[in-house]
Design a protein around this motif. Structure first.
Motif, PDB file in Angstrom:
ATOM      1  N   TRP A  11     -46.785  55.392  18.481  1.00 22.12           N
ATOM      2  CA  TRP A  11     -45.617  55.644  19.328  1.00 22.12           C
ATOM      3  C   TRP A  11     -44.771  56.770  18.738  1.00 22.12           C
ATOM      4  O   TRP A  11     -44.514  56.800  17.543  1.00 22.12           O
ATOM      5  CB  TRP A  11     -44.746  54.394  19.428  1.00 22.12           C
ATOM      6  CG  TRP A  11     -45.313  53.303  20.270  1.00 22.12           C
ATOM      7  CD1 TRP A  11     -46.042  52.229  19.844  1.00 22.12           C
ATOM      8  CD2 TRP A  11     -45.179  53.155  21.690  1.00 22.12           C
ATOM      9  NE1 TRP A  11     -46.372  51.419  20.914  1.00 22.12           N
ATOM     10  CE2 TRP A  11     -45.852  51.968  22.056  1.00 22.12           C
ATOM     11  CE3 TRP A  11     -44.559  53.928  22.682  1.00 22.12           C
ATOM     12  CZ2 TRP A  11     -45.924  51.523  23.377  1.00 22.12           C
ATOM     13  CZ3 TRP A  11     -44.622  53.480  23.985  1.00 22.12           C
ATOM     14  CH2 TRP A  11     -45.293  52.299  24.328  1.00 22.12           C
ATOM     15  N   TYR A  61     -41.006  58.850  19.687  1.00 18.36           N
ATOM     16  CA  TYR A  61     -39.771  58.757  20.470  1.00 18.36           C
ATOM     17  C   TYR A  61     -39.088  60.119  20.438  1.00 18.36           C
ATOM     18  O   TYR A  61     -38.261  60.384  19.552  1.00 18.36           O
ATOM     19  CB  TYR A  61     -38.872  57.660  19.888  1.00 18.36           C
ATOM     20  CG  TYR A  61     -39.619  56.360  19.675  1.00 18.36           C
ATOM     21  CD1 TYR A  61     -39.787  55.457  20.710  1.00 18.36           C
ATOM     22  CD2 TYR A  61     -40.192  56.067  18.436  1.00 18.36           C
ATOM     23  CE1 TYR A  61     -40.503  54.273  20.522  1.00 18.36           C
ATOM     24  CE2 TYR A  61     -40.903  54.896  18.237  1.00 18.36           C
ATOM     25  CZ  TYR A  61     -41.061  54.006  19.285  1.00 18.36           C
ATOM     26  OH  TYR A  61     -41.778  52.851  19.096  1.00 18.36           O
ATOM     27  N   GLY A 121     -37.052  55.072  25.508  1.00 20.24           N
ATOM     28  CA  GLY A 121     -38.432  54.644  25.415  1.00 20.24           C
ATOM     29  C   GLY A 121     -39.316  55.788  24.958  1.00 20.24           C
ATOM     30  O   GLY A 121     -39.022  56.963  25.216  1.00 20.24           O
ATOM     31  N   ARG A 160     -46.843  56.819  24.169  1.00 18.22           N
ATOM     32  CA  ARG A 160     -48.012  56.411  23.413  1.00 18.22           C
ATOM     33  C   ARG A 160     -48.940  57.601  23.245  1.00 18.22           C
ATOM     34  O   ARG A 160     -49.174  58.368  24.180  1.00 18.22           O
ATOM     35  CB  ARG A 160     -48.730  55.268  24.125  1.00 18.22           C
ATOM     36  CG  ARG A 160     -48.071  53.926  23.929  1.00 18.22           C
ATOM     37  CD  ARG A 160     -48.783  52.810  24.653  1.00 18.22           C
ATOM     38  NE  ARG A 160     -50.181  52.665  24.260  1.00 18.22           N
ATOM     39  CZ  ARG A 160     -50.982  51.697  24.707  1.00 18.22           C
ATOM     40  NH1 ARG A 160     -50.505  50.787  25.556  1.00 18.22           N
ATOM     41  NH2 ARG A 160     -52.231  51.621  24.317  1.00 18.22           N
ATOM     42  N   SER A 174     -36.945  57.020  29.295  1.00 18.35           N
ATOM     43  CA  SER A 174     -37.994  57.326  28.326  1.00 18.35           C
ATOM     44  C   SER A 174     -38.111  58.838  28.190  1.00 18.35           C
ATOM     45  O   SER A 174     -37.517  59.606  28.949  1.00 18.35           O
ATOM     46  CB  SER A 174     -39.337  56.707  28.742  1.00 18.35           C
ATOM     47  OG  SER A 174     -39.732  57.162  30.015  1.00 18.35           O
ATOM     48  N   GLU A 215     -44.394  45.318  21.031  1.00 18.08           N
ATOM     49  CA  GLU A 215     -43.852  46.136  19.944  1.00 18.08           C
ATOM     50  C   GLU A 215     -42.748  47.082  20.378  1.00 18.08           C
ATOM     51  O   GLU A 215     -41.969  47.557  19.543  1.00 18.08           O
ATOM     52  CB  GLU A 215     -44.976  46.930  19.247  1.00 18.08           C
ATOM     53  CG  GLU A 215     -45.527  48.112  20.021  1.00 18.08           C
ATOM     54  CD  GLU A 215     -46.667  47.757  20.947  1.00 18.08           C
ATOM     55  OE1 GLU A 215     -47.340  48.676  21.452  1.00 18.08           O
ATOM     56  OE2 GLU A 215     -46.893  46.536  21.186  1.00 18.08           O
ATOM     57  N   ARG A 216     -42.628  47.326  21.682  1.00 21.55           N
ATOM     58  CA  ARG A 216     -41.573  48.240  22.130  1.00 21.55           C
ATOM     59  C   ARG A 216     -40.178  47.750  21.743  1.00 21.55           C
ATOM     60  O   ARG A 216     -39.263  48.556  21.564  1.00 21.55           O
ATOM     61  CB  ARG A 216     -41.656  48.431  23.647  1.00 21.55           C
ATOM     62  CG  ARG A 216     -42.828  49.280  24.107  1.00 21.55           C
ATOM     63  CD  ARG A 216     -42.908  49.302  25.619  1.00 21.55           C
ATOM     64  NE  ARG A 216     -43.199  47.983  26.157  1.00 21.55           N
ATOM     65  CZ  ARG A 216     -43.016  47.636  27.435  1.00 21.55           C
ATOM     66  NH1 ARG A 216     -42.495  48.495  28.291  1.00 21.55           N
ATOM     67  NH2 ARG A 216     -43.325  46.427  27.852  1.00 21.55           N
ATOM     68  N   ARG A 217     -40.005  46.441  21.620  1.00 20.18           N
ATOM     69  CA  ARG A 217     -38.694  45.919  21.213  1.00 20.18           C
ATOM     70  C   ARG A 217     -38.335  46.348  19.797  1.00 20.18           C
ATOM     71  O   ARG A 217     -37.165  46.401  19.443  1.00 20.18           O
ATOM     72  CB  ARG A 217     -38.686  44.395  21.297  1.00 20.18           C
ATOM     73  CG  ARG A 217     -38.707  43.848  22.719  1.00 20.18           C
ATOM     74  CD  ARG A 217     -38.322  42.392  22.717  1.00 20.18           C
ATOM     75  NE  ARG A 217     -38.391  41.790  24.044  1.00 20.18           N
ATOM     76  CZ  ARG A 217     -37.375  41.771  24.918  1.00 20.18           C
ATOM     77  NH1 ARG A 217     -36.227  42.346  24.603  1.00 20.18           N
ATOM     78  NH2 ARG A 217     -37.525  41.185  26.093  1.00 20.18           N
ATOM     79  N   ARG A 247     -39.829  49.190  18.137  1.00 17.21           N
ATOM     80  CA  ARG A 247     -39.899  50.645  18.053  1.00 17.21           C
ATOM     81  C   ARG A 247     -40.640  51.151  16.799  1.00 17.21           C
ATOM     82  O   ARG A 247     -40.166  52.046  16.103  1.00 17.21           O
ATOM     83  CB  ARG A 247     -38.489  51.233  18.141  1.00 17.21           C
ATOM     84  CG  ARG A 247     -37.784  50.828  19.427  1.00 17.21           C
ATOM     85  CD  ARG A 247     -36.379  51.327  19.534  1.00 17.21           C
ATOM     86  NE  ARG A 247     -36.310  52.770  19.599  1.00 17.21           N
ATOM     87  CZ  ARG A 247     -36.587  53.510  20.675  1.00 17.21           C
ATOM     88  NH1 ARG A 247     -36.999  52.925  21.787  1.00 17.21           N
ATOM     89  NH2 ARG A 247     -36.474  54.815  20.641  1.00 17.21           N
ATOM     90  N   GLN A 277     -35.323  46.709  28.511  1.00 14.18           N
ATOM     91  CA  GLN A 277     -35.914  48.035  28.649  1.00 14.18           C
ATOM     92  C   GLN A 277     -37.094  47.944  29.596  1.00 14.18           C
ATOM     93  O   GLN A 277     -37.973  47.097  29.441  1.00 14.18           O
ATOM     94  CB  GLN A 277     -36.357  48.596  27.311  1.00 14.18           C
ATOM     95  CG  GLN A 277     -37.266  47.703  26.491  1.00 14.18           C
ATOM     96  CD  GLN A 277     -37.751  48.379  25.239  1.00 14.18           C
ATOM     97  OE1 GLN A 277     -38.466  49.369  25.283  1.00 14.18           O
ATOM     98  NE2 GLN A 277     -37.337  47.850  24.101  1.00 14.18           N
TER      99      GLN A 277
END
Length: 245
Positions: free
Chosen positions: A15, A17, A23, A26, A71, A151-153, A155, A203
């Motif tokens: 990931w 950012y 957001g 990937r 995002s 896993e987005r929570r 980061r 999110q």
């Protein structure tokens, strides 16, 4: 998968950012230099006081709820480019906005905001690279079975697929160790992240839930992942082995 060579898992997801606190995107592979994933958090939402949009308020950051509904991505820059150009900002429906600064001012209801490239003040909360294991992620899911968790929570830059039987919070054992990622990248694990309310925030398709942070606090002292500095720049790819040296 664990063995005498110190192989602890393989990269399942990468990931990046581009705009801090939005957001991410990937990737199949990513160049990593001394600063981290090339282009990662290179841009941020900045207010008139020079503070950057974040999930918390500190000397450098200002809490700006709503950024996680947006995002960001870099639209296909050449691999041999030293740095990607300005990122695209995507609205909650995944549509690219024409003027990021104008959109952010309207979306967040503040006229003093702008999308800014990193200057002398770092956009990073802590260290360049965050690595999280699937074993740890599975434990958090067990603690909050009625709340969608991925896993987005949290980061991370790298989600490592660990083998069956790996204990949760295995990242603790990596602290103080150097690791090889793929052929050339070397990192040094230094500490873990202390988590904040950003893990609870809604999110995209993940709803708001205060249970996430409570669970992390209860089972692991509010700390989650392994943070690393870069020893030798290189490339990280999906499927690369993470090996402790």
């Amino acid at each position: 998968m664990a063995n005498d060579l110190g192989v602890v898992g393989v990269i399942e997801r990468l990931w990046r950012y581009p705009i801090k606190s939005t957001g991410g995107e990937r990737l199949r592979s990513a160049e990593v230099d001394a600063r981290g994933l090339v282009g990662g958090r290179l841009y941020a939402v900045r207010d008139a006081e020079g503070r950057f949009g974040s999930g918390k308020t500190t000397r450098r950051f200002r809490r700006m709820d709503g950024l996680l509904h947006l995002s960001s991505r870099y639209p296909g820059y050449p691999r041999n480019s030293p740095e990607p150009g300005p990122p695209e900002l995507l609205d909650p429906h995944g549509k690219v906005v024409a003027d990021p600064t104008a959109y952010l001012r309207t979306f967040l209801g503040r006229e003093d905001l702008e999308l800014a490239r990193e200057g002398e003040v770092s956009h990073f909360d802590q260290l360049p690279l965050s690595v999280l294991s699937t074993a740890t992620l599975a434990r958090i899911r067990q603690e909050v079975p009625d709340v969608p968790v991925d896993e987005r929570r949290f980061r991370p830059n790298i989600l490592v697929r660990t083998p069956p039987g790996t204990p949760p919070f295995v990242e603790d054992a990596w602290i103080g160790r150097t690791a090889r990622v793929g052929d050339t990248l070397r990192v040094e694990f230094l500490r873990s992240s202390e988590r904040c309310v950003m893990t609870n925030q809604a999110q995209q398709d993940l709803p708001h839930s205060p249970l996430i942070l409570r669970a992390i606090a209860a089972v692991h002292g509010n700390r989650l992942d392994a943070l690393a500095g870069i020893v030798t720049p290189g490339t990280a790819r999906i499927g690369d082995v993470l090996e402790l040296l």
